[in-house]
Design a protein around this motif. Structure first.
Motif, PDB file in Angstrom:
ATOM      1  N   LEU A 134      17.120  98.689  18.373  1.00  6.72           N
ATOM      2  CA  LEU A 134      18.598  97.751  18.622  1.00  6.72           C
ATOM      3  C   LEU A 134      19.362  98.565  18.013  1.00  6.72           C
ATOM      4  O   LEU A 134      19.745  99.058  16.961  1.00  6.72           O
ATOM      5  N   ALA A 135      20.916  98.282  19.248  1.00  9.87           N
ATOM      6  CA  ALA A 135      22.081  99.377  18.904  1.00  9.87           C
ATOM      7  C   ALA A 135      22.282  97.865  18.528  1.00  9.87           C
ATOM      8  O   ALA A 135      23.050  97.225  19.251  1.00  9.87           O
ATOM      9  N   LEU A 136      23.556  98.598  17.735  1.00  9.80           N
ATOM     10  CA  LEU A 136      24.540  97.112  17.326  1.00  9.80           C
ATOM     11  C   LEU A 136      25.917  97.820  17.819  1.00  9.80           C
ATOM     12  O   LEU A 136      26.947  98.993  17.742  1.00  9.80           O
ATOM     13  N   ASP A 137      26.833  96.783  18.319  1.00 12.06           N
ATOM     14  CA  ASP A 137      28.036  96.606  18.626  1.00 12.06           C
ATOM     15  C   ASP A 137      28.114  97.422  20.662  1.00 12.06           C
ATOM     16  O   ASP A 137      28.120  97.373  21.336  1.00 12.06           O
ATOM     17  N   ALA A 175      16.294  98.636  23.241  1.00 17.46           N
ATOM     18  CA  ALA A 175      15.377  97.363  23.987  1.00 17.46           C
ATOM     19  C   ALA A 175      16.568  96.270  23.697  1.00 17.46           C
ATOM     20  O   ALA A 175      16.302  95.340  24.778  1.00 17.46           O
ATOM     21  N   ALA A 176      17.584  96.055  23.314  1.00 18.33           N
ATOM     22  CA  ALA A 176      18.743  95.095  23.186  1.00 18.33           C
ATOM     23  C   ALA A 176      20.238  96.081  22.499  1.00 18.33           C
ATOM     24  O   ALA A 176      20.057  97.231  21.482  1.00 18.33           O
ATOM     25  N   THR A 177      21.289  95.596  22.201  1.00 13.74           N
ATOM     26  CA  THR A 177      21.896  95.251  21.892  1.00 13.74           C
ATOM     27  C   THR A 177      22.934  94.266  22.200  1.00 13.74           C
ATOM     28  O   THR A 177      23.245  93.453  22.360  1.00 13.74           O
ATOM     29  N   GLU A 196      21.187 101.310  31.669  1.00  8.54           N
ATOM     30  CA  GLU A 196      19.385 100.816  31.717  1.00  8.54           C
ATOM     31  C   GLU A 196      19.727 101.620  29.913  1.00  8.54           C
ATOM     32  O   GLU A 196      18.763 101.635  29.850  1.00  8.54           O
ATOM     33  N   PHE A 197      20.732 101.653  29.615  1.00 13.39           N
ATOM     34  CA  PHE A 197      20.875 102.034  27.923  1.00 13.39           C
ATOM     35  C   PHE A 197      21.029 100.826  27.183  1.00 13.39           C
ATOM     36  O   PHE A 197      20.674 100.981  25.792  1.00 13.39           O
ATOM     37  N   TYR A 233      23.263  90.593  24.057  1.00 15.42           N
ATOM     38  CA  TYR A 233      23.090  89.708  23.110  1.00 15.42           C
ATOM     39  C   TYR A 233      25.050  89.881  22.535  1.00 15.42           C
ATOM     40  O   TYR A 233      25.606  90.692  21.875  1.00 15.42           O
ATOM     41  N   LEU A 234      25.575  88.232  22.718  1.00 13.39           N
ATOM     42  CA  LEU A 234      27.014  88.546  21.993  1.00 13.39           C
ATOM     43  C   LEU A 234      27.160  87.444  20.630  1.00 13.39           C
ATOM     44  O   LEU A 234      26.864  86.680  20.269  1.00 13.39           O
TER      45      LEU A 234
END
Length: 83
Positions: A2-5, A25-27, A44-45, A50-51
């Motif tokens: 999970l990426a944050l921001d 997989a998700a940001t 792709e990255f 999600y906001l």
């Protein structure tokens, strides 16, 4: 992952990914959608996007650059953390 921001290595201002770059997989992006998270060069990255609302004043939201409506919608999320 999970990426944050934004995923590390993704430049959301210039719509580019620089090495090294994380493939999430998700940001979960904060406050306002960033157009660089939706570009062909970075999609792709980013993974699922999600906001998250962090209570940005409405007057700032109106001044932000809106995404083109032809893009896939962003999922909105609310996260609660407990101690």
């Amino acid at each position: 992952m999970l990426a944050l921001d934004a995923p590390s290595g993704v430049d959301t201002t210039n719509d580019v990914a620089c090495e090294p770059v994380i493939q999430a997989a998700a940001t979960m992006t904060l406050a306002l959608p960033k157009k660089g998270l939706r570009s062909e060069a970075t999609r792709e990255f980013v993974g699922e996007l999600y906001l998250t609302d962090i209570s940005v004043p409405p007057e700032l939201d109106r001044k932000s650059t809106r995404l083109n409506s032809s893009h896939k919608p962003i999922s909105y999320a609310v996260f609660c953390l407990k101690k």
